[in-house]
Design a protein around this motif. Structure first.
Motif, PDB file in Angstrom:
ATOM      1  N   THR A  31      -2.509  -2.579  -7.355  1.00 52.22           N
ATOM      2  CA  THR A  31      -2.052  -1.201  -7.138  1.00 52.22           C
ATOM      3  C   THR A  31      -1.608  -1.003  -5.699  1.00 52.22           C
ATOM      4  O   THR A  31      -0.573  -0.381  -5.440  1.00 52.22           O
ATOM      5  CB  THR A  31      -3.169  -0.205  -7.502  1.00 52.22           C
ATOM      6  N   ALA A  32      -2.377  -1.532  -4.743  1.00 47.00           N
ATOM      7  CA  ALA A  32      -2.022  -1.398  -3.329  1.00 47.00           C
ATOM      8  C   ALA A  32      -0.664  -2.046  -3.046  1.00 47.00           C
ATOM      9  O   ALA A  32       0.178  -1.472  -2.341  1.00 47.00           O
ATOM     10  CB  ALA A  32      -3.102  -2.010  -2.445  1.00 47.00           C
ATOM     11  N   LEU A  33      -0.424  -3.210  -3.620  1.00 53.89           N
ATOM     12  CA  LEU A  33       0.855  -3.894  -3.407  1.00 53.89           C
ATOM     13  C   LEU A  33       2.005  -3.150  -4.080  1.00 53.89           C
ATOM     14  O   LEU A  33       3.095  -3.031  -3.511  1.00 53.89           O
ATOM     15  CB  LEU A  33       0.772  -5.336  -3.907  1.00 53.89           C
ATOM     16  N   ALA A  34       1.770  -2.650  -5.277  1.00 54.64           N
ATOM     17  CA  ALA A  34       2.801  -1.863  -5.966  1.00 54.64           C
ATOM     18  C   ALA A  34       3.130  -0.611  -5.166  1.00 54.64           C
ATOM     19  O   ALA A  34       4.301  -0.230  -5.032  1.00 54.64           O
ATOM     20  CB  ALA A  34       2.344  -1.505  -7.378  1.00 54.64           C
ATOM     21  N   ASP A  35       2.113   0.042  -4.600  1.00 52.37           N
ATOM     22  CA  ASP A  35       2.334   1.230  -3.767  1.00 52.37           C
ATOM     23  C   ASP A  35       3.164   0.878  -2.534  1.00 52.37           C
ATOM     24  O   ASP A  35       4.043   1.647  -2.138  1.00 52.37           O
ATOM     25  CB  ASP A  35       1.007   1.855  -3.341  1.00 52.37           C
ATOM     26  N   PRO A  60       4.233  -5.556  -9.082  1.00 52.03           N
ATOM     27  CA  PRO A  60       3.177  -6.503  -8.757  1.00 52.03           C
ATOM     28  C   PRO A  60       1.892  -6.297  -9.546  1.00 52.03           C
ATOM     29  O   PRO A  60       1.040  -7.170  -9.546  1.00 52.03           O
ATOM     30  CB  PRO A  60       2.938  -6.272  -7.261  1.00 52.03           C
ATOM     31  N   GLY A  61       1.736  -5.168 -10.200  1.00 53.26           N
ATOM     32  CA  GLY A  61       0.587  -4.989 -11.076  1.00 53.26           C
ATOM     33  C   GLY A  61       0.577  -6.029 -12.175  1.00 53.26           C
ATOM     34  O   GLY A  61      -0.437  -6.290 -12.801  1.00 53.26           O
ATOM     35  N   ASP A  62       1.737  -6.631 -12.407  1.00 49.83           N
ATOM     36  CA  ASP A  62       1.878  -7.668 -13.420  1.00 49.83           C
ATOM     37  C   ASP A  62       1.998  -9.054 -12.782  1.00 49.83           C
ATOM     38  O   ASP A  62       2.637  -9.939 -13.336  1.00 49.83           O
ATOM     39  CB  ASP A  62       3.105  -7.371 -14.287  1.00 49.83           C
ATOM     40  N   LEU A  63       1.407  -9.228 -11.636  1.00 48.94           N
ATOM     41  CA  LEU A  63       1.450 -10.521 -10.948  1.00 48.94           C
ATOM     42  C   LEU A  63       0.798 -11.590 -11.806  1.00 48.94           C
ATOM     43  O   LEU A  63      -0.160 -11.314 -12.533  1.00 48.94           O
ATOM     44  CB  LEU A  63       0.679 -10.434  -9.628  1.00 48.94           C
ATOM     45  N   PRO A  64       1.292 -12.811 -11.676  1.00 51.38           N
ATOM     46  CA  PRO A  64       0.609 -13.909 -12.377  1.00 51.38           C
ATOM     47  C   PRO A  64      -0.843 -13.995 -11.929  1.00 51.38           C
ATOM     48  O   PRO A  64      -1.160 -13.784 -10.748  1.00 51.38           O
ATOM     49  CB  PRO A  64       1.388 -15.148 -11.931  1.00 51.38           C
ATOM     50  N   GLY A  65      -1.729 -14.294 -12.869  1.00 52.91           N
ATOM     51  CA  GLY A  65      -3.161 -14.338 -12.593  1.00 52.91           C
ATOM     52  C   GLY A  65      -3.550 -15.157 -11.379  1.00 52.91           C
ATOM     53  O   GLY A  65      -4.310 -14.683 -10.533  1.00 52.91           O
ATOM     54  N   PRO A  66      -3.045 -16.387 -11.238  1.00 49.74           N
ATOM     55  CA  PRO A  66      -3.443 -17.195 -10.073  1.00 49.74           C
ATOM     56  C   PRO A  66      -3.039 -16.560  -8.736  1.00 49.74           C
ATOM     57  O   PRO A  66      -3.804 -16.601  -7.775  1.00 49.74           O
ATOM     58  CB  PRO A  66      -2.725 -18.523 -10.292  1.00 49.74           C
ATOM     59  N   LEU A  67      -1.851 -15.949  -8.676  1.00 46.28           N
ATOM     60  CA  LEU A  67      -1.427 -15.295  -7.442  1.00 46.28           C
ATOM     61  C   LEU A  67      -2.291 -14.071  -7.157  1.00 46.28           C
ATOM     62  O   LEU A  67      -2.722 -13.854  -6.016  1.00 46.28           O
ATOM     63  CB  LEU A  67       0.055 -14.901  -7.503  1.00 46.28           C
ATOM     64  N   LEU A  87      -7.993 -13.020  -0.509  1.00 52.54           N
ATOM     65  CA  LEU A  87      -7.565 -12.758   0.861  1.00 52.54           C
ATOM     66  C   LEU A  87      -7.960 -11.346   1.293  1.00 52.54           C
ATOM     67  O   LEU A  87      -8.539 -11.149   2.358  1.00 52.54           O
ATOM     68  CB  LEU A  87      -6.053 -12.961   0.986  1.00 52.54           C
ATOM     69  N   TYR A  88      -7.653 -10.358   0.464  1.00 58.27           N
ATOM     70  CA  TYR A  88      -8.029  -8.970   0.780  1.00 58.27           C
ATOM     71  C   TYR A  88      -9.550  -8.845   0.902  1.00 58.27           C
ATOM     72  O   TYR A  88     -10.048  -8.235   1.843  1.00 58.27           O
ATOM     73  CB  TYR A  88      -7.504  -8.014  -0.290  1.00 58.27           C
ATOM     74  N   ALA A  89     -10.284  -9.412  -0.043  1.00 59.67           N
ATOM     75  CA  ALA A  89     -11.742  -9.289  -0.050  1.00 59.67           C
ATOM     76  C   ALA A  89     -12.380  -9.967   1.161  1.00 59.67           C
ATOM     77  O   ALA A  89     -13.441  -9.537   1.623  1.00 59.67           O
ATOM     78  CB  ALA A  89     -12.317  -9.862  -1.339  1.00 59.67           C
ATOM     79  N   SER A  90     -11.735 -10.989   1.704  1.00 57.79           N
ATOM     80  CA  SER A  90     -12.282 -11.662   2.887  1.00 57.79           C
ATOM     81  C   SER A  90     -12.252 -10.763   4.116  1.00 57.79           C
ATOM     82  O   SER A  90     -12.956 -11.014   5.088  1.00 57.79           O
ATOM     83  CB  SER A  90     -11.525 -12.966   3.164  1.00 57.79           C
ATOM     84  N   ASN A  91     -11.459  -9.706   4.064  1.00 61.35           N
ATOM     85  CA  ASN A  91     -11.279  -8.806   5.201  1.00 61.35           C
ATOM     86  C   ASN A  91     -12.065  -7.513   5.047  1.00 61.35           C
ATOM     87  O   ASN A  91     -11.578  -6.433   5.392  1.00 61.35           O
ATOM     88  CB  ASN A  91      -9.789  -8.511   5.389  1.00 61.35           C
ATOM     89  N   HIS A  92     -13.286  -7.608   4.562  1.00 58.15           N
ATOM     90  CA  HIS A  92     -14.085  -6.399   4.339  1.00 58.15           C
ATOM     91  C   HIS A  92     -14.306  -5.628   5.636  1.00 58.15           C
ATOM     92  O   HIS A  92     -14.389  -4.402   5.627  1.00 58.15           O
ATOM     93  CB  HIS A  92     -15.408  -6.707   3.632  1.00 58.15           C
ATOM     94  N   GLU A  93     -14.370  -6.306   6.781  1.00 53.99           N
ATOM     95  CA  GLU A  93     -14.556  -5.598   8.056  1.00 53.99           C
ATOM     96  C   GLU A  93     -13.376  -4.657   8.324  1.00 53.99           C
ATOM     97  O   GLU A  93     -13.562  -3.496   8.676  1.00 53.99           O
ATOM     98  CB  GLU A  93     -14.699  -6.602   9.197  1.00 53.99           C
ATOM     99  N   PHE A  94     -12.151  -5.155   8.127  1.00 53.21           N
ATOM    100  CA  PHE A  94     -10.974  -4.311   8.328  1.00 53.21           C
ATOM    101  C   PHE A  94     -10.951  -3.159   7.326  1.00 53.21           C
ATOM    102  O   PHE A  94     -10.708  -2.008   7.688  1.00 53.21           O
ATOM    103  CB  PHE A  94      -9.681  -5.122   8.203  1.00 53.21           C
ATOM    104  N   PRO A 140      -9.198  -7.074  -8.299  1.00 46.06           N
ATOM    105  CA  PRO A 140      -7.793  -7.430  -8.505  1.00 46.06           C
ATOM    106  C   PRO A 140      -6.900  -6.239  -8.827  1.00 46.06           C
ATOM    107  O   PRO A 140      -5.783  -6.127  -8.301  1.00 46.06           O
ATOM    108  CB  PRO A 140      -7.840  -8.421  -9.675  1.00 46.06           C
ATOM    109  N   GLU A 141      -7.368  -5.334  -9.678  1.00 50.03           N
ATOM    110  CA  GLU A 141      -6.522  -4.196 -10.038  1.00 50.03           C
ATOM    111  C   GLU A 141      -6.259  -3.289  -8.836  1.00 50.03           C
ATOM    112  O   GLU A 141      -5.187  -2.684  -8.725  1.00 50.03           O
ATOM    113  CB  GLU A 141      -7.096  -3.404 -11.215  1.00 50.03           C
ATOM    114  N   GLN A 142      -7.214  -3.225  -7.900  1.00 48.00           N
ATOM    115  CA  GLN A 142      -7.008  -2.436  -6.687  1.00 48.00           C
ATOM    116  C   GLN A 142      -5.949  -3.086  -5.786  1.00 48.00           C
ATOM    117  O   GLN A 142      -5.109  -2.394  -5.206  1.00 48.00           O
ATOM    118  CB  GLN A 142      -8.320  -2.282  -5.913  1.00 48.00           C
ATOM    119  N   VAL A 143      -5.999  -4.392  -5.672  1.00 47.27           N
ATOM    120  CA  VAL A 143      -5.014  -5.117  -4.862  1.00 47.27           C
ATOM    121  C   VAL A 143      -3.634  -4.974  -5.483  1.00 47.27           C
ATOM    122  O   VAL A 143      -2.647  -4.699  -4.790  1.00 47.27           O
ATOM    123  CB  VAL A 143      -5.413  -6.599  -4.700  1.00 47.27           C
TER     124      VAL A 143
END
Length: 174
Positions: free
Chosen positions: A56-60, A15-22, A29-36, A51-54
């Motif tokens: 990496t998180a998905l690849a993990d 997923p580190g190579d996900l298409p840019g729009p996805l 979506l992740y950034a909208s959840n800053h409280e969590f 984006p690179e953090q997301v």
């Protein structure tokens, strides 16, 4: 609600190579959840998730045996992400797990989280699983209230394997 698996790309990359729009959708979506994420400590700065953090998180997540990342779409828009484990690493634990259910904060409290949870439960039920488990961070009473309202029952208190955070383990018979 459409639930679609996020898979490695056809050439075997992650997923580190996900298409840019996805990746842009996922990052929003992740950034909208800053409280969590401020509660969880999963990202260094919950108010600046990149984006690179997301990616990496998905690849993990997908690197874990039996893990699946599911994208929830409603009316063509990405509204949630669910991470599941078909088999817990502890062989004594027979149940599948929901590792994360994240709904875009801009549409929370509209029933989409409930719909995502129900869709995941239906997938596990269709696979002849008897129950599902999850862990809620003890510092997240909103999440605990959400899951208990859906019928999940407390079965244990323990620390999570990743960051040693105190958690409440819940289980729901299917």
């Amino acid at each position: 609600m459409i639930l679609e698996p996020l898979a490695a790309t056809t050439d075997g990359t992650t997923p580190g190579d996900l298409p840019g729009p996805l990746l842009t959708e996922l990052t929003a979506l992740y950034a909208s959840n800053h409280e969590f994420f401020a509660l969880s400590g999963d990202f260094p700065d919950a108010y600046n998730i990149r984006p690179e953090q997301v990616a990496t998180a998905l690849a993990d997540e997908l690197a874990q045996p039996s893990a699946e990342v599911l994208l929830g779409r409603s009316e063509g828009r990405l509204v949630g992400v669910v991470v599941t484990l078909a088999h817990h690493p502890d062989p004594a634990d027979p149940d599948p797990w929901i590792g994360l259910l994240l709904v875009d904060a801009r549409v929370q409290r509209t029933g989409l989280g409930r719909r995502l949870a129900t869709a995941v439960e239906t997938r596990f039920r269709s696979a002849d699983r008897a129950a599902v488990r999850l862990a809620v961070l003890d510092n997240n009473p909103k999440a605990l209230a959400f899951w208990t309202a859906l019928g999940y029952q407390l079965i244990d208190h323990r620390k999570d394997a990743q960051l040693d955070r105190p958690c409440t383990v819940l289980r729901k018979p299917l």
